[in-house]
Design an enzyme around this catalytic site. Structure first.
Site, PDB file in Angstrom:
ATOM      1  N   CYS A 190       0.861  -1.179   0.000  1.00  0.00           N
ATOM      2  CA  CYS A 190       0.000   0.000   0.000  1.00  0.00           C
ATOM      3  C   CYS A 190       0.899   1.230   0.000  1.00  0.00           C
ATOM      4  O   CYS A 190       1.638   1.463   0.966  1.00  0.00           O
ATOM      5  CB  CYS A 190      -0.898  -0.019   1.237  1.00  0.00           C
ATOM      6  SG  CYS A 190      -1.922   1.452   1.416  1.00  0.00           S
ATOM      7  N   CYS A 218      -5.295   6.221  -3.689  1.00  0.00           N
ATOM      8  CA  CYS A 218      -4.593   4.934  -3.715  1.00  0.00           C
ATOM      9  C   CYS A 218      -3.199   5.186  -4.275  1.00  0.00           C
ATOM     10  O   CYS A 218      -3.055   5.561  -5.440  1.00  0.00           O
ATOM     11  CB  CYS A 218      -5.350   3.928  -4.571  1.00  0.00           C
ATOM     12  SG  CYS A 218      -4.503   2.331  -4.722  1.00  0.00           S
TER      13      CYS A 218
END
EC number: 5.1.1.7
Length: 256
Positions: free
Chosen positions: A72, A197
């Site tokens: 991530c 994101c």
């Protein structure tokens, strides 16, 4: 147990200092509850900071569904800020994550630049691009992005036969200038749109360069929660020295 909340362009995370191995990692239900926005603290994911013998620390990332997941990018940037708060690092670091080593720096404005994994394969199709930037990403253009139904359209592709049971993150893109793109992302594991994101922004920047939509190696990605910058080197079809740059901010801390 002390918990810390961080966010990077609206992508929010619960941080836990787990150097003493206090957190029950196998307790999927606990992770789900902590990340629940109605019955818990609320977050897109939960990140454990752990000891590592050869680097400054180890990153262990869980999606809000309670399962450990792939890299991530925004979470990595937030974890760097967290490590600085814990006085583990100052303004630069090397840490290990599920996809390998990462280097990062923090500038005088607390903007964090995180080196991402090299991308050696970009799969270009007629109406989409697929690549892995630490997490798998599907990138395609979308008309009228501001009114686009990201959750439903993203879920259709994520659960389609194209990616099987493992699925993929889905990014919808609109070009706003020769070096700027706006994106909205459906994240697997969250199973919804997120405000930002990091691996998706990285994937979009590389996909746009690989398909000739831009000639720049420094690309601005506008997300729902702010702005990220992606830079890289390219030699033929291989992308190296990839950096994801943006803010990572402390929100609050609490004890449960």
């Amino acid at each position: 147990m002390k918990l810390y909340k961080y966010q990077g362009t609206g992508n929010d995370f619960i941080m836990i200092d787990n150097r003493l191995q206090i957190f029950p990692k196998q307790n999927t239900a606990l992770i789900q509850k902590l990340c629940d926005r109605r019955f818990g603290i609320g977050a897109d994911g939960l990140i454990l900071l752990e000891n590592d013998q050869s680097t400054d620390f180890k990153m262990v990332y869980y999606n809000s569904d309670g399962n450990q997941s792939t890299m991530c990018g925004n979470g990595g940037r937030c974890l760097v800020a967290f490590a600085k708060k814990l006085n583990i690092i100052k303004n630069k670091t090397t840490f290990i994550a599920i996809d390998g080593l990462h280097h990062a720096t923090i500038n005088e404005n607390d903007i964090i630049s995180l080196q991402m994994k090299n991308v050696e394969e970009v799969n270009i199709h007629d109406n989409y691009v697929f690549l892995n930037t630490g997490s798998p990403h599907h990138v395609q253009f979308a008309d009228n992005l501001s009114n686009f139904d990201v959750k439903n359209e993203g879920a259709k592709i994520r659960y389609s036969d194209l990616y099987g049971q493992a699925g993929s993150n889905i990014n919808f893109v609109h070009q706003t200038s020769p070096t700027q793109f706006s994106i909205r992302t459906y994240e697997r594991g969250v199973e919804d749109e997120t405000l930002s994101c990091g691996t998706g922004a990285t994937a979009t920047a590389i996909a746009m360069k690989a398909t000739g939509k831009t000639n720049s190696n420094n690309i601005t990605i506008n997300v729902q929660g702010g702005k990220l910058e992606v830079s890289f080197n390219q030699e033929n079809s291989i992308f190296t020295n990839i950096f994801l740059k943006g803010p990572a901010e402390f929100v609050f801390e609490t004890t449960i």
